[in-house]
Design a protein around this motif. Structure first.
Motif, PDB file in Angstrom:
ATOM      1  N   ALA A  91       0.820  -1.209   0.000  1.00  0.00           N
ATOM      2  CA  ALA A  91       0.000   0.000   0.000  1.00  0.00           C
ATOM      3  C   ALA A  91       0.858   1.265   0.000  1.00  0.00           C
ATOM      4  O   ALA A  91       1.978   1.269   0.519  1.00  0.00           O
ATOM      5  CB  ALA A  91      -0.911   0.010   1.224  1.00  0.00           C
ATOM      6  N   SER A  92       0.320   2.324  -0.588  1.00  0.00           N
ATOM      7  CA  SER A  92       0.921   3.645  -0.464  1.00  0.00           C
ATOM      8  C   SER A  92       0.306   4.261   0.783  1.00  0.00           C
ATOM      9  O   SER A  92      -0.927   4.354   0.873  1.00  0.00           O
ATOM     10  CB  SER A  92       0.589   4.514  -1.674  1.00  0.00           C
ATOM     11  OG  SER A  92       1.128   3.952  -2.833  1.00  0.00           O
ATOM     12  N   LEU A  93       1.134   4.652   1.741  1.00  0.00           N
ATOM     13  CA  LEU A  93       0.631   5.167   3.009  1.00  0.00           C
ATOM     14  C   LEU A  93       1.059   6.604   3.202  1.00  0.00           C
ATOM     15  O   LEU A  93       2.215   6.954   2.973  1.00  0.00           O
ATOM     16  CB  LEU A  93       1.125   4.286   4.168  1.00  0.00           C
ATOM     17  CG  LEU A  93       0.673   2.824   4.050  1.00  0.00           C
ATOM     18  CD1 LEU A  93       1.405   1.962   5.039  1.00  0.00           C
ATOM     19  CD2 LEU A  93      -0.833   2.714   4.231  1.00  0.00           C
ATOM     20  N   VAL A  94       0.107   7.423   3.629  1.00  0.00           N
ATOM     21  CA  VAL A  94       0.317   8.865   3.727  1.00  0.00           C
ATOM     22  C   VAL A  94      -0.141   9.341   5.100  1.00  0.00           C
ATOM     23  O   VAL A  94      -1.205   8.944   5.581  1.00  0.00           O
ATOM     24  CB  VAL A  94      -0.500   9.611   2.643  1.00  0.00           C
ATOM     25  CG1 VAL A  94      -0.296  11.102   2.739  1.00  0.00           C
ATOM     26  CG2 VAL A  94      -0.160   9.088   1.264  1.00  0.00           C
ATOM     27  N   ARG A  95       0.653  10.210   5.699  1.00  0.00           N
ATOM     28  CA  ARG A  95       0.266  10.826   6.968  1.00  0.00           C
ATOM     29  C   ARG A  95      -0.209  12.229   6.691  1.00  0.00           C
ATOM     30  O   ARG A  95       0.366  13.005   6.022  1.00  0.00           O
ATOM     31  CB  ARG A  95       1.458  10.863   7.927  1.00  0.00           C
ATOM     32  CG  ARG A  95       1.091  11.438   9.265  1.00  0.00           C
ATOM     33  CD  ARG A  95       2.186  11.158  10.266  1.00  0.00           C
ATOM     34  NE  ARG A  95       1.784  11.716  11.537  1.00  0.00           N
ATOM     35  CZ  ARG A  95       2.451  12.636  12.186  1.00  0.00           C
ATOM     36  NH1 ARG A  95       3.614  13.066  11.737  1.00  0.00           N
ATOM     37  NH2 ARG A  95       2.000  13.086  13.322  1.00  0.00           N
TER      38      ARG A  95
END
Length: 95
Positions: A91-95
């Motif tokens: 997955a591409s994970l973004v904060r």
């Protein structure tokens, strides 16, 4: 990131709570994704990009989605995202 007084900032309050409870929250999650995801899989073609807003530690929802879709997970908590990186490595994970 500059520390913010959580009693004066709701976002900081929520973030502090998730940072503190991340391991327990992740452990308490069900191993199986909710049946409501069946509605998505019936309507969205395989390999589509899907957004999991508030993905937390990635289990069980982002992990289930990643089996069929390109997942972009977004969460406020860095602790949750660290766990999500190990549970949903594609997955591409973004904060």
């Amino acid at each position: 990131m500059k520390p913010v007084d959580p009693s004066r900032d709701y976002r900081a309050f929520v973030l502090a709570a998730y940072e503190q409870c991340a391991p327990a929250y992740n452990a308490a999650r069900s191993a199986e994704a909710p049946q409501a995801l069946d509605l998505l899989t019936d309507a969205v073609p395989p390999r589509s990009r899907v957004l999991d807003l508030g993905c937390g530690a990635g289990a069980p929802v982002a992990r289930a989605l990643a089996a069929r879709y390109e997942v972009v997970g977004v969460d406020l908590s860095a602790s949750m995202l660290r766990m999500a990186r190990s549970q949903v490595p594609g997955a591409s994970l973004v904060r």
